[in-house]
Motif scaffolding. Structure first.
Motif, short mmCIF file in Angstrom:
data_model
loop_
_atom_site.label_atom_id
_atom_site.label_comp_id
_atom_site.label_asym_id
_atom_site.label_seq_id
_atom_site.Cartn_x
_atom_site.Cartn_y
_atom_site.Cartn_z
N ILE A 76 5.88 3.53 -5.05
CA ILE A 76 6.79 3.28 -3.88
C ILE A 76 7.17 4.32 -3.11
CG2 ILE A 76 9.06 2.24 -3.26
CD1 ILE A 76 9.04 0.67 -6.17
N THR A 77 7.50 5.64 -3.97
CA THR A 77 7.97 6.73 -3.45
C THR A 77 7.09 7.59 -2.92
OG1 THR A 77 9.91 6.42 -5.19
CG2 THR A 77 9.79 8.46 -3.57
N ASN A 78 5.91 8.07 -3.68
CA ASN A 78 4.90 8.90 -3.72
C ASN A 78 3.66 8.27 -3.12
OD1 ASN A 78 6.68 11.03 -4.51
ND2 ASN A 78 6.50 10.42 -6.36
N THR A 79 2.66 9.34 -2.63
CA THR A 79 1.40 8.84 -2.60
C THR A 79 0.36 9.18 -3.89
OG1 THR A 79 1.38 9.24 -0.09
CG2 THR A 79 -0.74 9.32 -1.33
N ASN A 80 -0.39 8.31 -4.21
CA ASN A 80 -1.18 8.61 -5.63
C ASN A 80 -2.75 8.14 -5.23
OD1 ASN A 80 0.80 9.19 -7.60
ND2 ASN A 80 1.65 7.15 -6.93
N TYR A 81 -3.59 9.15 -5.90
CA TYR A 81 -4.91 8.81 -5.71
C TYR A 81 -5.42 8.87 -7.23
CZ TYR A 81 -5.56 9.24 -0.56
OH TYR A 81 -5.44 9.27 0.52
N PHE A 82 -6.59 8.20 -7.50
CA PHE A 82 -7.55 8.47 -8.58
C PHE A 82 -8.41 9.49 -8.27
CE2 PHE A 82 -6.48 4.20 -10.11
CZ PHE A 82 -5.85 4.33 -11.22
N VAL A 83 -8.44 10.46 -8.86
CA VAL A 83 -9.51 11.72 -8.64
C VAL A 83 -10.38 11.83 -9.70
CG1 VAL A 83 -9.72 14.33 -8.22
CG2 VAL A 83 -7.62 13.03 -7.52
N THR A 84 -11.60 11.69 -9.39
CA THR A 84 -12.60 11.86 -10.60
C THR A 84 -13.44 13.01 -10.42
OG1 THR A 84 -12.91 9.26 -10.64
CG2 THR A 84 -14.46 10.41 -11.79
N THR A 85 -13.73 13.57 -11.37
CA THR A 85 -14.31 14.90 -11.22
C THR A 85 -15.45 15.08 -12.39
OG1 THR A 85 -13.05 16.56 -12.86
CG2 THR A 85 -12.32 16.23 -10.50
N MET B 257 0.90 -1.11 0.04
CA MET B 257 -0.12 0.04 0.15
C MET B 257 0.95 1.36 0.14
SD MET B 257 -2.87 1.31 0.00
CE MET B 257 -3.88 2.70 0.60
N SER B 258 0.47 2.15 -0.94
CA SER B 258 1.52 3.41 -1.01
C SER B 258 0.74 4.53 -0.56
CB SER B 258 2.18 3.27 -2.33
OG SER B 258 1.10 3.53 -3.45
N VAL B 259 -0.30 4.55 0.15
CA VAL B 259 -0.93 5.82 0.57
C VAL B 259 -0.44 6.36 1.79
CG1 VAL B 259 -2.95 7.00 1.15
CG2 VAL B 259 -3.06 5.47 -0.82
N TYR B 260 0.85 7.02 1.75
CA TYR B 260 1.36 7.31 3.05
C TYR B 260 0.81 8.74 3.64
CZ TYR B 260 4.94 4.55 0.50
OH TYR B 260 5.30 3.44 -0.15
N THR B 261 0.27 9.55 2.73
CA THR B 261 -0.58 10.68 3.38
C THR B 261 -1.87 10.58 2.99
OG1 THR B 261 1.59 11.81 2.80
CG2 THR B 261 -0.42 13.25 3.17
N THR B 262 -2.69 10.61 3.95
CA THR B 262 -4.16 10.59 3.55
C THR B 262 -4.89 11.78 3.06
OG1 THR B 262 -4.10 8.90 5.20
CG2 THR B 262 -6.37 9.48 4.57
N VAL B 263 -5.53 11.94 2.17
CA VAL B 263 -6.34 13.09 1.94
C VAL B 263 -7.65 12.86 1.86
CG1 VAL B 263 -6.83 14.75 0.10
CG2 VAL B 263 -4.71 13.84 0.23
N GLY B 264 -8.65 13.71 2.58
CA GLY B 264 -10.05 13.43 2.82
C GLY B 264 -10.89 13.98 1.60
N GLY C 271 -7.74 5.81 -3.16
CA GLY C 271 -6.13 5.93 -3.13
C GLY C 271 -5.72 4.77 -4.26
N ILE C 272 -4.31 4.74 -4.60
CA ILE C 272 -3.83 3.75 -5.58
C ILE C 272 -2.98 3.08 -4.85
CG2 ILE C 272 -2.45 3.39 -7.75
CD1 ILE C 272 -3.50 6.40 -8.59
N ALA C 273 -2.85 1.71 -4.84
CA ALA C 273 -1.95 0.74 -4.10
C ALA C 273 -0.48 0.83 -4.57
CB ALA C 273 -2.46 -0.62 -3.88
N SER C 274 -0.38 0.88 -5.80
CA SER C 274 0.85 0.68 -6.24
C SER C 274 1.65 1.90 -6.34
CB SER C 274 0.98 0.30 -7.61
OG SER C 274 0.42 1.23 -8.80
#
Lengths: 312, 312
Positions: free
Chosen positions: B34-43, B1-8, B29-32
């Motif tokens: 290694i270095t950064n936190t990634n999210y899918f954002v749908t607008t 899991m690579s969501v190190y920083t949580t965004v609400g 949140g995107i699980a893959s």
């Protein structure tokens, strides 16, 4: 058919060497479009739209193409021009200035729903907001100065009562100034045929070749006059309200803008009534003979003159 | 899991007001990664990828993000960063520098075909060509100077014969200069997990956070060392040849580049051998514990040292 300038496969393949878009797979002329020649260009990278400009000059293109690029970069749904290896968005092809832009999904709709009008309003507001940081400037070639200069040439050709109405409206608009209203980059031609929709989602505004810097509310009025227009040229309150609501989810209108709204709807109708009369009575030599009916916008103007607008 | 920083959801909705991307519909949140936190954002406009940078500093981002924007604008398949209403590609979110980029189709492939290697080579050449007009500059932080400085810290930790091989290779590379070869913007980390493919079509190069200005052939060698690598760490001639052929459909290698090729393959293997040894013996405090095996690139280097390369 709107392929005025023919481009061959080999010629295209050669021109594509300017770009980093891979190898040409397919080249298809696009039948729609009135002013320019368009092709679908499929390469190993993807699908693009080639436009050959039949009337615009090379030096006129940077404003429009860098604007589209700016808007696309800000997430406003519109085609993104592709830069070539000299970092230019356009160059000559088959004797015409030409550009490639990304190919969008979706299609235009003839009878938009209220939900679609709402989406158009929302995207238009976002285009106005994103345009705020665009550094280019272009005067509106179809503003009050233009219609005031053009109308006198039209009066002699028109029926007396129509000429009287036009004269009266030009005078009425002369007495209203909008300089105090928020201005910025406007599309200035956001009719139904210039928006691609994918269901209720805007897949892109297209045809930015009337874009300029002018009062934002004027752009909104142009859009409402087309998107909310019924077959009998009356304005449908539900669709008009939906477009305005969508717009205001992203950009709230000020009290001054709300006050100017009824006059602005008339200005937007006047602009297209005059340009269509001009196309009818003074067609440009060599221009396409496809003339749109001036009566439509005379009727829209008439309706606006006789009713109050409480939508905002 | 690579969501190190949580965004609400609310926090995201608030931050999204910086953009003209419509209303937030979904945040995942995107699980893959290694270095950064990634999210899918749908607008309401579409789907984007949010990246929160866990180690890069705000002032380091403009090079990478304007590079990606430049490449996307030239039709090179990569995510396009979205600019906010102040015309910036990044700003702080949840205490981290953050950006939004367009969301690409496709997925990475573990066992690429020759056709896919060819497509990677073609796109890499186009990235190199499109990069020629990119004005930004960034020294390669993992170049000869770095490995020459790093290797001496590793020798004491290594088995004697491995240290001898490393020492020998650093010396060997010291005796070869590549300054005369064409240079420009390179990806510098074009491994299989940094390319999204849609069948045989490249849908995008991703993860540009090692990109820099260096010798173009070095980038090609890094790609071949990964894309053509077999499970036993040997290099598959067919896939290597396919990648080089694809590259040369867009950018022909010069005689000098062809001559440098065998040494460059070794340099590219050395770079990852050294960085993986460094990660193993000197992990950064607070860094992820996911360490890749140094042996892989020692084996690749070994193979390159004992054979000749006639592919070009």
């Amino acid at each position: 058919m709107s392929v005025y300038t023919t481009v061959g496969h080999d010629q295209m393949q050669e021109w594509l060497k300017r770009y980093t878009l891979g190898q040409l797979l397919d080249l298809q002329g696009i039948a729609s479009g009135i002013t320019n020649t368009n092709y679908f260009v499929t390469t190993t990278h993807g699908r693009y739209v080639l436009t050959l400009f039949e009337t615009l000059k090379p030096q006129e293109l940077p404003y429009y193409l860098t604007l589209m690029s700016h808007l696309a970069r800000h997430g406003v749904a519109c085609p993104a021009p592709v830069a070539d290896s000299t970092d230019q968005f356009s160059s000559m092809l088959a004797g015409k200035p030409a550009c490639l832009v990304s190919c969008l999904q979706g299609a235009d709709v003839e009878r938009p729903s209220a939900a679609q009008c709402r989406a158009v309003g929302e995207m238009l507001a976002q285009m106005h907001i994103a345009g705020a940081t665009f550094p280019g400037k272009m005067d509106n070639p179809r503003g009050p100065r233009w219609w005031s200069a053009t109308a006198p040439q039209l009066y002699p050709r028109m029926r007396a009562e129509d000429a009287a109405m036009l004269r009266e409206e030009v005078l009425f608009q002369d007495n209203h100034r909008f300089d105090h209203l928020p201005s910025g980059v406007i599309h200035a031609d956001l009719f139904r045929d210039n928006v691609l929709l994918d269901g209720d989602r805007i897949s892109g505004f297209i045809d930015f070749y009337y874009a300029c810097n002018d009062v934002l509310l004027y752009d909104l009025a142009i859009a409402v006059n087309d998107w909310a227009r019924n077959d009998d040229h009356s304005i449908d309150d539900e669709r008009a309200a939906a477009l305005l609501t969508g717009y205001q989810t992203e950009r709230k209108l000020s009290t001054e803008e709300k006050r100017a709204w009824p006059v602005m709807l008339r200005a937007a109708a006047l602009r297209f009534w005059v340009s269509r009369l001009q196309d009818l009575y003074f067609p440009m030599s060599g221009e396409m003979t496809y003339t749109k009916e001036p009566q439509v916008f005379q009727a829209v103007l008439s309706a606006h003159r006789t009713r109050l607008h409480f939508w905002v």
